[in-house]
Structures are given as C-alpha cells and as structure tokens.
Design a protein around this motif. Structure first.
Motif, PDB file in Angstrom:
ATOM      1  N   HIS A 154      -3.027   1.032  -2.503  1.00 54.57           N
ATOM      2  CA  HIS A 154      -3.583  -0.247  -3.205  1.00 54.57           C
ATOM      3  C   HIS A 154      -2.711  -1.441  -2.585  1.00 54.57           C
ATOM      4  CE1 HIS A 154      -5.888   2.373  -6.026  1.00 54.57           C
ATOM      5  NE2 HIS A 154      -4.938   3.279  -5.674  1.00 54.57           N
ATOM      6  N   VAL A 155      -1.550  -1.256  -2.810  1.00 55.34           N
ATOM      7  CA  VAL A 155      -0.758  -2.529  -2.338  1.00 55.34           C
ATOM      8  C   VAL A 155      -1.301  -2.962  -0.753  1.00 55.34           C
ATOM      9  CG1 VAL A 155       1.547  -3.508  -1.571  1.00 55.34           C
ATOM     10  CG2 VAL A 155       1.041  -2.015  -3.595  1.00 55.34           C
ATOM     11  N   ARG A 156      -1.167  -2.007   0.104  1.00 56.19           N
ATOM     12  CA  ARG A 156      -1.805  -2.436   1.507  1.00 56.19           C
ATOM     13  C   ARG A 156      -2.888  -3.305   1.397  1.00 56.19           C
ATOM     14  NH1 ARG A 156       0.640   2.583   2.996  1.00 56.19           N
ATOM     15  NH2 ARG A 156       2.439   2.332   4.444  1.00 56.19           N
TER      16      ARG A 156
ATOM     17  N   TYR B  34       7.532 -16.162   3.104  1.00 54.72           N
ATOM     18  CA  TYR B  34       6.964 -16.850   1.934  1.00 54.72           C
ATOM     19  C   TYR B  34       5.533 -16.490   1.682  1.00 54.72           C
ATOM     20  CZ  TYR B  34       4.806 -20.765  -0.631  1.00 54.72           C
ATOM     21  OH  TYR B  34       4.049 -21.368  -1.828  1.00 54.72           O
ATOM     22  N   GLU B  35       4.925 -16.442   2.736  1.00 54.43           N
ATOM     23  CA  GLU B  35       3.370 -16.128   2.574  1.00 54.43           C
ATOM     24  C   GLU B  35       3.231 -14.719   2.059  1.00 54.43           C
ATOM     25  OE1 GLU B  35       0.813 -18.055   2.689  1.00 54.43           O
ATOM     26  OE2 GLU B  35       1.758 -19.847   3.660  1.00 54.43           O
ATOM     27  N   LEU B  36       3.900 -13.777   2.639  1.00 56.22           N
ATOM     28  CA  LEU B  36       3.899 -12.458   2.108  1.00 56.22           C
ATOM     29  C   LEU B  36       4.333 -12.194   0.605  1.00 56.22           C
ATOM     30  CD1 LEU B  36       3.834  -9.354   2.513  1.00 56.22           C
ATOM     31  CD2 LEU B  36       6.028  -9.431   3.252  1.00 56.22           C
ATOM     32  N   TYR B  37       5.660 -12.919   0.224  1.00 53.89           N
ATOM     33  CA  TYR B  37       5.886 -12.998  -1.292  1.00 53.89           C
ATOM     34  C   TYR B  37       4.698 -13.744  -2.171  1.00 53.89           C
ATOM     35  CZ  TYR B  37      10.534 -10.811   0.258  1.00 53.89           C
ATOM     36  OH  TYR B  37      11.136 -10.224   0.955  1.00 53.89           O
ATOM     37  N   ARG B  38       4.214 -14.679  -1.497  1.00 54.29           N
ATOM     38  CA  ARG B  38       3.312 -15.371  -2.370  1.00 54.29           C
ATOM     39  C   ARG B  38       2.146 -14.397  -2.924  1.00 54.29           C
ATOM     40  NH1 ARG B  38       0.503 -20.846  -0.406  1.00 54.29           N
ATOM     41  NH2 ARG B  38      -0.768 -19.466   1.186  1.00 54.29           N
ATOM     42  N   VAL B  39       1.852 -13.435  -2.029  1.00 53.01           N
ATOM     43  CA  VAL B  39       0.683 -12.409  -2.221  1.00 53.01           C
ATOM     44  C   VAL B  39       1.464 -11.170  -3.068  1.00 53.01           C
ATOM     45  CG1 VAL B  39      -0.650 -10.663  -1.464  1.00 53.01           C
ATOM     46  CG2 VAL B  39      -0.727 -12.881  -0.366  1.00 53.01           C
TER      47      VAL B  39
ATOM     48  N   LEU C   9       6.773  -5.571   4.669  1.00 51.28           N
ATOM     49  CA  LEU C   9       5.958  -4.657   3.752  1.00 51.28           C
ATOM     50  C   LEU C   9       6.317  -3.208   3.626  1.00 51.28           C
ATOM     51  CD1 LEU C   9       3.445  -4.715   1.848  1.00 51.28           C
ATOM     52  CD2 LEU C   9       2.154  -4.631   3.759  1.00 51.28           C
ATOM     53  N   GLU C  10       6.580  -2.634   5.025  1.00 50.74           N
ATOM     54  CA  GLU C  10       7.027  -1.280   4.641  1.00 50.74           C
ATOM     55  C   GLU C  10       8.181  -0.888   3.871  1.00 50.74           C
ATOM     56  OE1 GLU C  10       5.282   1.398   5.984  1.00 50.74           O
ATOM     57  OE2 GLU C  10       3.742   0.001   6.138  1.00 50.74           O
ATOM     58  N   PHE C  11       9.300  -1.828   4.011  1.00 52.25           N
ATOM     59  CA  PHE C  11      10.431  -1.848   3.119  1.00 52.25           C
ATOM     60  C   PHE C  11       9.753  -1.937   1.653  1.00 52.25           C
ATOM     61  CE2 PHE C  11      12.848  -4.192   6.678  1.00 52.25           C
ATOM     62  CZ  PHE C  11      12.959  -2.976   7.368  1.00 52.25           C
ATOM     63  N   LEU C  12       8.996  -2.787   1.182  1.00 51.60           N
ATOM     64  CA  LEU C  12       8.691  -2.901   0.024  1.00 51.60           C
ATOM     65  C   LEU C  12       7.936  -1.756  -0.550  1.00 51.60           C
ATOM     66  CD1 LEU C  12       7.375  -6.680   0.083  1.00 51.60           C
ATOM     67  CD2 LEU C  12       9.781  -5.741  -0.707  1.00 51.60           C
ATOM     68  N   LEU C  13       7.003  -1.180   0.299  1.00 48.85           N
ATOM     69  CA  LEU C  13       6.282   0.033  -0.050  1.00 48.85           C
ATOM     70  C   LEU C  13       7.501   1.028  -0.248  1.00 48.85           C
ATOM     71  CD1 LEU C  13       3.449  -0.189   2.470  1.00 48.85           C
ATOM     72  CD2 LEU C  13       3.268  -0.507   0.015  1.00 48.85           C
TER      73      LEU C  13
END
Length: 309
Positions: free
Chosen positions: A295-297, A26-31, A280-284
C-alpha cells in the motif's frame, strides 16, 4: 520532542527514528509524511519519527556523506513543522578552523532553524570549535555528537554521553552489540544514546575516521582525492542486504525485543547520499507492517503503467 515515552500498548518505550535526507529526499518525505499521519494503521504502533537530518548542497560545515539537492530551507522547515518533526543540520566537519565560522550559508541556515517556535531543531556536530560557536550564537538549537567521531572505546563513549552540551550521542556502530556494557548506563544516560542501525561499513575497518576526514576536506574545497575503501566488497557500495549481515546491524526484532526493553529509544537510519528508492526500503522495513508495504509503495510511486526497464 524525542524524549522517551511509554507505549501504552507495548508497555515499554516507543522507538524514535532519526531519518536521513532532510533536503535531498524532501520530495519523498512530502509524500511519506502525510501517509504516516493519515494511515497510521499501516505502520508499527511502537515507533515514531523524531527527526530528519541532513545538509543542503555545498555546506562548508558539512562532514558526513555528501548528498544532492538544494530545496528551499523554508519549505523543508514548513513541512517538518506541519508534522511536528525536528529538523537537524548535519554540520559534522571535523577540520573546521576559526575563519570558517563566519560562513554565510551555514550561519543563515542555523539562524533559520533556530527561529522555530513549534519544534526545537538541532545540529549534528563533530568540531568542539563549531559547537562552542553555535552554543553562543544560536542557543535555541540542541546538539548531537556525531558518529564521525568514531567512538569505539566504551569509556570514551560514556564520557561523551556525560557531556551536558549534547542531547544525543551517536556511538560507532561497532558498540551496538556491547549489550552488557550498555546496560550499565543509567536511565538518564540511555535516553541520550542514538544507535546507528543500518551501517554497511566493514566492522574491521581501521580507516573510518580517515574516510570522514576526506569528506570534510572536500567540503572545505581542499584538493583531496576520494578515499578508496579497502574493505572486502567495498567497491560494491551500499547494499541493504549486506548491511543486514553486519555484526552491528540493528533490525526491528532487535529494537523490539532487546533495545526497547533495555530502555534505549533512539535509532538513527543511515542513508544520505543514497537513492530515494533505497530510503523507501528503509522506511518500509523499519516502520511499515509487512501486510501494508504494498500500500505504501503504491501511494509513493507504483502505478499499473510503471516499467522497470
């Protein structure tokens, strides 16, 4: 919501991703979700987010990989509602009995998810017992046939796709590259197929069902030792680099150049029970243009005072 739509620039359907960790990340998706909306130029224009799936801790009906985290479901739903994303409960326990259907926590979550007046939410299921109960009790939810059924026989998979109660069906990853057979599906069948893209499991594994059953027993509170994976390098755990070498791996070039032109549009990203850094690596990899990944990182976690060790 997640139906096929034409990408006007690419002239073929948009890839719809179904992402892991509804509660635990949840905290990752909130960002991440505000970034995805406010800086759409960072991301490929041929993809969208269709749903985020998962289950909060200690859910009796759970049957996928066990994750952590128990954020307030109302906060989770509010976040996804704000961004027009469907929430899916992963209730894929394969060993449920009639007495389990009255579980208070799982029913409370279903009731809450069924209340949505903006985006329809769903449930990923394995057990037909649970499916029939949910259809009667929470008719506003939609249903996804779980990959925990390990549908490796193509004809059995087609029969599952033809079941009217399922909006989507996730085949076993070993069917991912059966392209000749997959291309025989009708358009209405293709829109129901949801491919698991980044599975790391050994393609020769014969104990995948047993592995899922162990998790189901553990969620039911039964005394059950952990399943010991006998696959080569199984002790190493999940590694994205290893998943990329899997014969069933679906990468972004496969999606763009093969699956979308064939009118397959739904792609599931595995990741429950892993760390948020790997998510996050998957999202990237799957969503972010290479020139904008830094920029996302930076916006998610990097700062000039960060030490790795």
């Amino acid at each position: 919501m997640c139906d096929k739509k034409l990408n006007e620039k690419m002239k073929f359907p948009t890839a719809i991703y179904h992402l892991p960790g509804l509660f635990e990340f949840y905290e990752l998706y909130r960002v991440f979700l505000p970034l995805f909306r406010e800086h759409r130029e960072y991301f490929y224009d041929w993809c969208e987010i269709g749903s985020i799936y998962g289950a909060s801790a200690d859910c009796l009906w759970g049957g996928g990989r066990i994750g952590e985290g128990d954020y307030d479901p109302r906060e989770v739903l509010a976040l996804l509602k704000e961004y027009g994303i469907s929430a899916r409960l992963t209730f894929s326990n394969s060993l449920l009995r009639k007495e389990h259907l009255s579980d208070g926590k799982c029913n409370s979550l279903c009731a809450m998810f069924a209340e949505s007046d903006a985006v329809q939410n769903g449930v990923i299921v394995h057990s037909d017992l649970l499916l029939n109960y949910l259809k009667r009790t929470y008719p506003n939810l939609y249903f996804v046939s779980s990959t925990t059924k390990v549908l490796t026989d193509f004809q059995q998979f087609v029969e599952e796709v033809n079941r009217e109660e399922f909006r989507y069906v996730v085949p076993d990853f070993r069917l991912n590259k059966s392209l000749r057979q997959l291309d025989t599906l009708t358009e209405s069948q293709k829109v129901k197929v949801e491919f698991l893209c980044n599975e790391c499991c050994w393609s020769g594994c014969k104990e995948r069902k047993r592995c899922y059953e162990v998790v189901s027993r553990q969620n039911l509170g039964e005394e059950c030792p952990d399943h010991r994976c006998a696959a080569p390098d199984g002790a190493e755990g999940y590694q994205f680099s290893k998943a990329m070498k899997n014969p069933g791996f679906i990468g972004i070039q496969n999606i763009k150049n093969t699956y979308l032109p064939m009118e397959f549009t739904n792609f599931k990203i595995e990741g429950r029970g892993l760390g948020s850094a790997l998510i996050l690596e998957f999202l990237l990899y799957y969503m972010t243009k290479p020139e904008y990944q830094i920029h996302v990182r930076e916006k998610v976690y990097l700062d000039n005072m960060l030490d790795l060790f």
